[in-house]
Design an enzyme around this catalytic site. Structure first.
Site, PDB file in Angstrom:
ATOM      1  CB  SER A 204      -1.356   0.038   1.213  1.00  0.00           C
ATOM      2  OG  SER A 204      -0.477   0.240   2.059  1.00  0.00           O
TER       3      SER A 204
ATOM      4  CE  LYS B   8      -3.384   1.691   4.096  1.00  0.00           C
ATOM      5  NZ  LYS B   8      -2.535   0.701   4.939  1.00  0.00           N
TER       6      LYS B   8
END
EC number: 3.4.21.88
Length: 202
Positions: free
Chosen positions: A119, A156
């Site tokens: 990701s 993230k």
């Protein structure tokens, strides 16, 4: 602790060197290939002998489930898979210790986290990389953080607006994670300060 035979010392040294170079123990097949055994089963027998002598621990159910018992625990702890509801730095999550100067990064690294998934690939954080993390809850918008949402740990980019937090991926194939702090628990475990891949700092 019983003395090792020459062959057992070879196996032990290979495991230690592999952990220092890659951050994880070798598989049975890798041990067999490196030392010229006929099969991974031969490597397994040597591992069992080392475990009986108390120099390693075999973690069942994992192809790389080997933990050195003779190593001094200096260096940065390497965190692998994190079980739900447990502290990130709980003993059972620590795969080993990585010999690297934590002062290479500003702020300094407190631990390494094995990255799972792609990701964040667009900023060079790949599946299997070791992420150097500075343990802090004091983070700002735009920084790459290690966050725990309920019982899931993720890496993230942080974007916070009041009670709403977006955890943004760096890969268009992934969707942002949106957290409403009034309904979910979000814990910042630390700030990403560097990446190690194949034994080399990037």
């Amino acid at each position: 602790m019983k003395a090792l035979t020459a062959r057992q010392q070879q196996v032990y040294d290979l495991i230690r060197d592999h952990i220092n170079q890659t951050g994880m123990p070798p598989t049975r097949a890798e041990i067999a290939a490196q030392l010229g055994f006929r099969s991974p089963n031969a490597a397994e027998e040597h591992l069992k002998a080392l475990a009986r002598k108390g120099v390693i621990e075999i973690v069942s159910g994992a192809s790389r489930g080997i933990r050195l018992m003779m190593e001094d625990e200096s260096g940065l702890p390497l965190i692998g898979r994190v079980a739900a509801g447990e502290p990130l730095l709980a003993e059972q999550h620590i795969e080993g210790h990585y010999q690297v100067d934590p002062g290479l990064f500003k702020p300094g690294a407190d631990f390494l986290l094995r990255v799972s998934g792609m990701s964040m690939k667009n900023i060079g954080i790949m599946d299997g990389d070791l992420l150097a993390v500075h343990k802090t809850e004091d983070v700002r918008n735009g920084q790459v953080v290690v966050a725990r949402i309920d019982d899931e740990v993720t890496v993230k980019r942080l974007k916070k607006n009041g009670n709403m937090v977006e955890l943004l991926p760096e890969n268009p194939d992934f969707q942002p994670i949106v957290v409403d702090l009034r309904q979910q628990t979000l814990t910042i475990e630390g700030l990403a300060v560097g990446v190690i891949r194949n034994g080399n700092w990037l």
